[in-house]
Write a protein that holds these residues in place. Structure first.
Motif: not given
Length: 374
Positions: A197-226
């Motif tokens: 908090v004192a550093d000022g460059s940190y935010l809370w992770n609120a678990g909200m994710f926004i993406a093009r659906a195709d890009r999100l699926l590309e990321e899943i394919a990279r890390t978790k192909p099955a």
């Protein structure tokens, strides 16, 4: 299709409505998870509040809810305007990557190029104007090809949230606040959180994710192909009632159970493909009874918050929270930061300091076979 006035073009809201909120036991149960409760005294459940927050952004016909089969009736009762094709039912919980990834795969087949935003069903957000402004910037960053999240400007050194370490500005058109994400940090201890908090460059992770659906699926394919392969197969069968059921029964139980933070966000951040929009609105994930007490007492530690339509509470020099679902009289004398949750078949008494440990009680009940109260 005509875009309703004021909504964001190509944007679809996704509401994952899963989990039981075990740190809010015995109020939150498997058959009545926390998103089906009014935890703020607003008169609405958290799910209904989430819907009303998102409808002006995407339009009611462009909101998809992913939930368990057992909760379908309750969800549809809460959301009568929810379109039937936008109800996605899980046969069993498989965590957020499977839930959000399936929604992305279904929507990408229906509408190539769609941008989706995932917003939990059980969070409390105040100041909708600032929330909407952050979502609009996040959509612009997503359209530029980034996986995007909305991080909350910390108001205190909270140890119950994860943190996002922000790097430099991205200078994206339509998203002037967008920052590169350096890393995700797990829930820290108090000293570390104070440093963030004192550093000022940190935010809370609120678990909200926004993406093009195709890009999100590309990321899943990279890390978790099955996992990606299973989601694509499910989406291909989804809109045909004759093939959906057999596909879910065959594929869904075999999907890897992993949170989207680990499968998508962290790898994308490491590769420079993750953006964050700072959010300046009030937000809480109502993760335990300590946060619930704070929400219902206006942040004044000396107050006693009372939830329950027919609560019968007598208190003298006491603070904390009482949640009553029984007709019993509850008397508190000289106790500080107390947590009392009284339901017809289970009673919880703890303190705000120990509120995070309630999950251990749920785990113990499972081990002893006392599942009738879960």
């Amino acid at each position: 299709m005509t875009t309703p006035r004021g909504t964001i073009e190509r944007f679809y809201s996704v509401i994952p409505a899963g989990g039981i909120g075990s740190r809010l036991w015995p109020l939150s149960r498997a058959d009545a998870p926390k998103f089906l409760h009014d935890l703020t005294g607003s008169g609405n459940t958290l799910l209904r509040d989430t819907w009303e927050r998102l409808a002006p952004i995407s339009g009611e016909q462009r909101i998809m809810v992913v939930t368990g089969r057992a909760h379908r009736a309750a969800v549809e009762a809460q959301l009568p305007s929810l379109a039937d094709p936008n109800v996605v039912l899980e046969s069993e919980p498989r965590d957020s990557t499977a839930a959000i990834g399936l929604a992305a795969a279904i929507l990408e087949r229906r509408e190539p190029g769609v941008i989706i935003g995932s917003f939990a069903a059980d969070h409390v957000i105040r100041n909708h104007r600032l929330f909407t402004a952050a979502v609009r910037e996040a959509v612009a960053a997503a359209d530029a090809g980034f996986i995007t999240t909305i991080g909350i400007k910390p108001t205190e050194p909270a140890v119950g949230f994860g943190y996002i370490h922000c790097a430099g500005p991205l200078e994206l058109s339509g998203a002037p606040s967008a920052l590169a994400v350096g890393s995700f940090v797990e829930k820290p201890d108090l000293a570390t959180a104070e440093g963030y908090v004192a550093d000022g460059s940190y935010l809370w992770n609120a678990g909200m994710f926004i993406a093009r659906a195709d890009r999100l699926l590309e990321e899943i394919a990279r890390t978790k192909p099955a996992l990606h392969k299973g989601l694509i197969e499910l989406a291909a069968a989804w809109d045909d009632p004759a093939t959906r059921g057999p596909a879910v029964d065959r594929i869904w139980p075999r999907l890897e159970k992993i949170a989207i933070d680990y499968a998508v966000a962290e790898p994308a951040a490491a590769a420079g493909r993750l953006a964050v929009i700072p959010g300046y609105f009030d937000w809480d994930d109502v993760g335990d009874f300590a946060s619930l007490a704070k929400l219902n007492s206006g942040g004044r530690k000396s107050d006693l918050a009372i939830l329950g339509e027919d609560a019968r509470v007598l208190a003298d020099s006491s603070s904390g929270i009482v949640v009553s679902q029984s007709k019993r009289v509850i008397s508190l004398i000289g106790v500080r930061d107390i947590v009392v949750v009284d339901t017809p078949d289970a009673l919880l008494v703890t303190t705000s300091e120990n509120a995070q440990r309630v999950k251990a009680v749920v785990d113990a009940l499972k081990l002893t076979g006392s599942t009738d109260v879960l």
